[in-house]
Design an enzyme around this catalytic site. Structure first.
Site, PDB file in Angstrom:
ATOM      1  N   LYS A   1     -74.104  -8.693  21.639  1.00  0.00           N
ATOM      2  CA  LYS A   1     -73.836  -8.030  22.924  1.00  0.00           C
ATOM      3  C   LYS A   1     -72.967  -6.800  22.675  1.00  0.00           C
ATOM      4  O   LYS A   1     -72.008  -6.866  21.886  1.00  0.00           O
ATOM      5  CB  LYS A   1     -73.137  -9.008  23.876  1.00  0.00           C
ATOM      6  CG  LYS A   1     -72.999  -8.497  25.317  1.00  0.00           C
ATOM      7  CD  LYS A   1     -72.349  -9.552  26.225  1.00  0.00           C
ATOM      8  CE  LYS A   1     -72.272  -9.097  27.669  1.00  0.00           C
ATOM      9  NZ  LYS A   1     -71.651 -10.127  28.554  1.00  0.00           N
TER      10      LYS A   1
ATOM     11  N   SER B   1     -74.182 -10.988  32.891  1.00  0.00           N
ATOM     12  CA  SER B   1     -74.196  -9.644  32.324  1.00  0.00           C
ATOM     13  C   SER B   1     -74.824  -9.573  30.940  1.00  0.00           C
ATOM     14  O   SER B   1     -75.210  -8.495  30.505  1.00  0.00           O
ATOM     15  CB  SER B   1     -72.768  -9.111  32.232  1.00  0.00           C
ATOM     16  OG  SER B   1     -72.020  -9.869  31.283  1.00  0.00           O
TER      17      SER B   1
ATOM     18  N   SER C   1     -71.888 -15.208  32.652  1.00  0.00           N
ATOM     19  CA  SER C   1     -72.656 -14.134  32.018  1.00  0.00           C
ATOM     20  C   SER C   1     -73.475 -14.548  30.803  1.00  0.00           C
ATOM     21  O   SER C   1     -74.279 -13.763  30.315  1.00  0.00           O
ATOM     22  CB  SER C   1     -71.727 -12.985  31.616  1.00  0.00           C
ATOM     23  OG  SER C   1     -71.442 -12.195  32.749  1.00  0.00           O
TER      24      SER C   1
END
Lengths: 472, 481
Positions: free
Chosen positions: B77, B152, B176
């Protein structure tokens, strides 16, 4: 400006920030060292880079505990908080500090004159970097550009908040000097006000004598020496008294001391104060040193200046205020050792007070120091000769008898001294007349004359006594 | 879609049956095929990945073991710091910034022989539930590219679902990892707060953030947890000791395990087809020997409100450092203050600005007690209510997300409907507990549904045991269809 101190009382509370003598910064392994090429004592956390996290420096906690114990504080469970404000020299745009729960609370400090000043709290926090504003007179408002050095950012600070217990500029200076001695004694700080490793903010207010309530205070920043501290307080107190006496009121402000014009100037008023949006620092856990750690620190704490003053005063009979300087110079151990060797306590302390300002004095051999004092009290050296011999002892480490002999110092026959004094009186009848009429200032003329004639061998006290005797 | 799992890749690379380079090229090939359509990555680091794979192969050739993730491609990420590789948080304000260090989790993956293939897209600074808040455009759901992948960590979830990498790392502040895992049909784990180092994770809500894996299988997720987890002296909130030994207990089954279905997460706002899948999961656990009952955890209904006070408050402070002074973008202006304002105005997107403003307000003098103070009390209450439930149950289950993947653009107009997506995941973060999402069939629209398994702090072992049973049951069910 001066204040009618019969009518007005000055009230001062000091906040002292001291940098702690740790090897690394408060929350990172970047080196904690004064100076250096700009932006060389840095790492990701010092710059507030994304993803960096703080890790508490145990040595800083240990030093804070030492200071807390030295100031008779309660060393307690404490937490860190974030103080949020935007400024280029604050890398994360928040400062990690302590707010609700400081590491040290409720202590006290005893001044050399015996007054006791309350300590509200002492808390750990990180220092900021340093901004330099280029162009426009060095003020941020009109600068062409600004440079920031982050070497100082993250250096551990202990903020020691004193209670408003001080009542004069003199006491305030004594408080800072005493605090500095304590910080140096426990190894927490190098105590350098001028280099900024100790910084003082002072809260000053005035009130009419007898008033129970405190007046509105102003906080004075940029006080960089003991001398400016005294001047700033006196100026600020006078300014406030003038305001009140002319029917105005003191507004709560932060003011800047200007060393050059000797005045304080408004920085900001209470209404303009920032909202720091304090909240508990989620990247750190609470500090709970626990009784074992605290007792371990207490056990290795050195004897502190106040206790040393009391000890020296008690053991010598010399009043407290006279031994302060001796302890400040670190000569109390020497004096006590010399006294143990048989030296007269009063004379020993007097020499340490007046004749041992050299830093090397601490290395004096107590036995030789004692021998010197004994030569003097035994009448073999005059006070003046003893002072001269002592200076050379500090310089060379020699024995007092050898130095005295080499200098040709030996006790004068009293008859010889009488002859010189009488000769001097005869040669200066006018001066003698003034002496007999009680002009004290002329005494020095005769004593000086005798010293000159004897090459400093004469004992000043004996000369004074002879003059008195001749006067009849 | 069926792709090789990390464990079998690592086994074949360690045995010398396949090279890490072959494995990498296969995955880069799939990225080349579908990445334009999916947009899982902000950056694919092909060259670095090829060098890493070659080093793994050299180690194997020299008779050395590269580690438990030998030759396994992994997607990271883009809010995890990677040394010398741009780390953007999908924000314009960090464009071009290259961290001088690797996050602890990135270091540990590398030390285990994994091959990082790139940085995945996210909602800017991890603020969002659909990856539509990225400054670089949305990620699309590999199962239906008209849908969001969740957020997210949408890029990391999509990367695994699309076969770009068998495993990836995300971060979970309010769901997330779990919500995009559910929407993309993969496994996603949010470990207990403090079990995985946050050093090198760009902070959003520091007291809530936790790093965790995405994977095709429960076993892969367990392995990645053990590799990246465990104590890190660089994170003061890190728990001492290793990550619980979850891989050892994956085949323990659930016989005698006490499982609670959270009543408050099964009612209003939960799509009936999703609730039905949770009931089916409960039945599967019961069939495997667990006792299953409903349990009320009343405080979870306050979760969303408390979260939107705590997370923005911490974010407002964490995001102050993006001021144009030291790194990232700078918009020049006449004074320092104006430069900071111009930089932040241009650099942050709307959702980030919304949360900074909210958080600043929440912490302001005069409002602090009413908002931040009350929210902290809710966190205490949340822990108490969970504690009470965990006296009777080993793990709890619920939907991960109220619905299956929704259409791109569906919820961008109203932040509140977007926030409601995280209603089942947020309580775990507020409590600091563990939870994971396991794919469990599909909804009426044929899109994946995730079942959430919740556990108390350090309850990872029973959590993974339940997850492994659900995975097996879903597989059996799928095979029977």
């Amino acid at each position: 400006m001066s204040i009618d101190l019969d009518a007005w009382e000055i009230v001062v509370g000091l906040e002292v920030h001291t940098e702690l003598l740790t090897r690394t910064k408060l929350f990172s392994s970047a080196i904690n060292e004064f100076g250096g090429e700009p932006n060389t004592h840095i790492d990701p956390l010092t710059l507030g880079l994304p993803g960096s996290l703080p890790v508490l420096n145990e040595q800083a906690v240990e030093l804070a505990i030492r200071v807390g114990l030295a100031l008779n504080c309660e060393v307690q469970r404490s937490v860190f908080a974030r103080k949020n404000y935007f400024y280029p020299d604050l890398p994360k745009d928040y400062q990690i500090s302590q707010f609700d729960l400081p590491i040290c609370a409720e202590g006290s400090l005893e001044l050399p004159n015996g007054k006791v000043v309350g300590i509200e709290r002492a808390h750990l926090e990180e220092d900021t970097g340093k901004s330099t504003h280029v162009g426009g007179g060095g003020r941020i408002h009109d600068a062409q550009h600004s440079l920031v050095d982050y070497n100082r950012a993250g250096v551990p600070l202990l903020e020691i908040v004193g209670k408003p217990d001080l009542r004069s500029a003199e006491d305030a200076r004594a408080y800072v000097a005493e605090l500095r001695s304590i910080l140096v004694a426990v190894g927490a700080s190098d105590g350098k006000l001028e280099e900024g490793s100790m910084r003082v903010d002072c809260n000053v207010s005035v009130r009419r004598r007898g008033d129970a309530e405190l007046g509105t205070r102003c906080e004075i920043k940029n006080v960089n020496s003991l001398r400016s501290l005294g001047r700033a307080i006196e100026y600020e107190a006078a300014r406030q008294v003038d305001l009140i006496e002319s029917g105005e009121r003191v507004r709560q402000q932060t003011r800047h001391w200007n060393e050059d014009d000797g005045r304080t100037h408004t920085l900001r008023t209470k209404e303009e104060a920032d909202d720091y949006r304090y909240f508990t620092e989620p990247d750190l856990v609470e500090i709970d040193p626990g009784p074992e750690w605290i007792e371990r620190v207490r056990a290795v704490l050195p004897m502190l200046p106040a206790a040393r003053r009391h000890r020296l005063s008690t053991e010598t009979g010399v009043p407290l205020e006279r031994v302060a300087l001796v302890v400040e110079r670190g000569l109390d151990e020497l004096c006590l050792a010399a006294i143990a060797e048989g030296a007269d306590p009063e004379r020993t302390v007097t020499h340490a007070e007046h004749n041992l300002s050299d830093a090397k004095a601490a290395d004096l051999d107590p036995a030789k120091f004692a021998a010197l004092v004994q030569l003097e009290t035994g009448g073999e050296l005059t006070a003046t000769q003893a002072k001269t011999v002592l200076a050379e002892m500090v310089e060379t480490g020699g024995a007092p008898a050898d130095i005295a002999a080499a200098k040709g110092f030996e006790a004068m026959e009293s008859g010889e001294l009488e002859g010189i004094v009488d000769g001097l009186i005869a040669a200066h009848p006018e001066e003698w007349q003034r002496y007999c009429e009680g002009d004290g200032k002329i005494t020095g003329f005769f004593v000086g004359g005798v010293m000159k004639a004897t090459g400093g061998k004469a004992d000043g006290k004996a000369v004074t006594a002879l003059l008195q005797a001749r006067k009849g | 879609m069926s792709f090789a799992d990390a464990l079998s890749i690592a086994a074949s690379v360690r045995a010398g049956d396949r090279t890490a380079t072959e494995v990498l090229e296969e995955h880069l090939g799939r990225i080349a095929e579908r990445e334009t359509e999916i947009h899982a990555f902000n950056l694919v680091t092909e060259q670095d990945a090829r060098a890493t794979a070659a080093a793994v192969d050299a180690a194997v050739a020299a008779g050395n073991d590269p580690g438990p993730l030998a030759g396994v491609p992994v997607a990271i990420k883009d809010n995890l710091c990677t040394r010398g590789v741009p780390t953007t948080c999908s924000s314009k304000i960090l464009e071009g910034w290259r961290p001088p260090y690797d996050a602890t989790v990135v270091q540990r993956l590398a030390a285990a022989g994994a091959v990082a293939v790139g940085k995945t897209n996210l909602d800017e600074f991890a603020m969002g539930s659909s990856t539509e808040n990225s400054a670089f455009g949305p990620t699309r759901n590999p199962h239906d590219t008209s849908r969001v992948p969740g957020g997210s960590s949408g890029g990391s979830a999509a990367a695994v679902a699309a076969g770009f990498a068998p495993i990836s790392l995300g971060s979970d502040t309010g769901g997330s990892i779990r919500q995009p895992a559910a929407l993309c049909g993969v496994v996603g784990v949010k470990p207990t707060y403090g079990l995985v180092s946050r050093l090198g994770l760009v902070a959003f809500g520091s007291s809530l953030d936790q790093v965790g894996p995405f994977a095709h299988t429960v076993a892969d997720a367990a392995l990645v947890c053990e590799v990246v987890g465990g104590h890190d002296a660089g994170d003061s909130t890190s728990i001492p000791g290793d990550f619980p030994a979850v891989t050892e207990h994956l085949s323990d089954g659930v016989s005698g395990l006490r499982v609670g279905i959270v009543t408050e997460m099964m009612g209003e706002g939960i799509a009936p087809d999703v609730a039905a899948r949770v009931r089916a999961a409960a039945a599967a656990l019961a069939a495997a020997g667990a006792t299953v009952e409903e349990v009320s955890v009343p405080a979870v209904t306050f979760g969303l409100s408390a979260y939107y006070l705590v997370a923005p408050a911490e974010a407002s402070s964490n995001l102050s450092r993006y001021d144009g002074v030291r790194f990232g973008n700078r918009i020049e202006a006449a004074t320092t203050g104006e430069m900071m304002t111009a930089t932040r105005t241009a650099g942050f997107g709307d959702e980030v600005k919304r949360r900074i403003m909210l958080g600043t307000f929440v912490l302001s003098a005069g409002y602090f007690d009413a908002f931040y103070g009350t929210a902290q009390k809710v966190r205490t209450l949340m822990r108490q209510d969970f504690d009470a439930a965990y006296e009777q149950f080993d793990v709890l289950i619920s939907p991960t997300s109220p619905t299956t993947a929704f259409a791109i653009g569906d919820k961008t107009a109203d932040p509140m409907t977007m926030y409601l997506n995280d209603i089942c995941t947020i309580p775990t973060n507020l409590a600091g507990h563990a939870a994971m999402s396991v794919p469990f069939g599909t909804g009426d629209d044929g899109l994946p549904v995730g079942v959430q398994v919740l556990a108390p702090a350090l309850g990872e072992i029973p959590m993974f045991r339940a997850a492994a049973v659900l995975e097996a049951a879903a597989l059996a069910e799928g095979g029977a269809k």
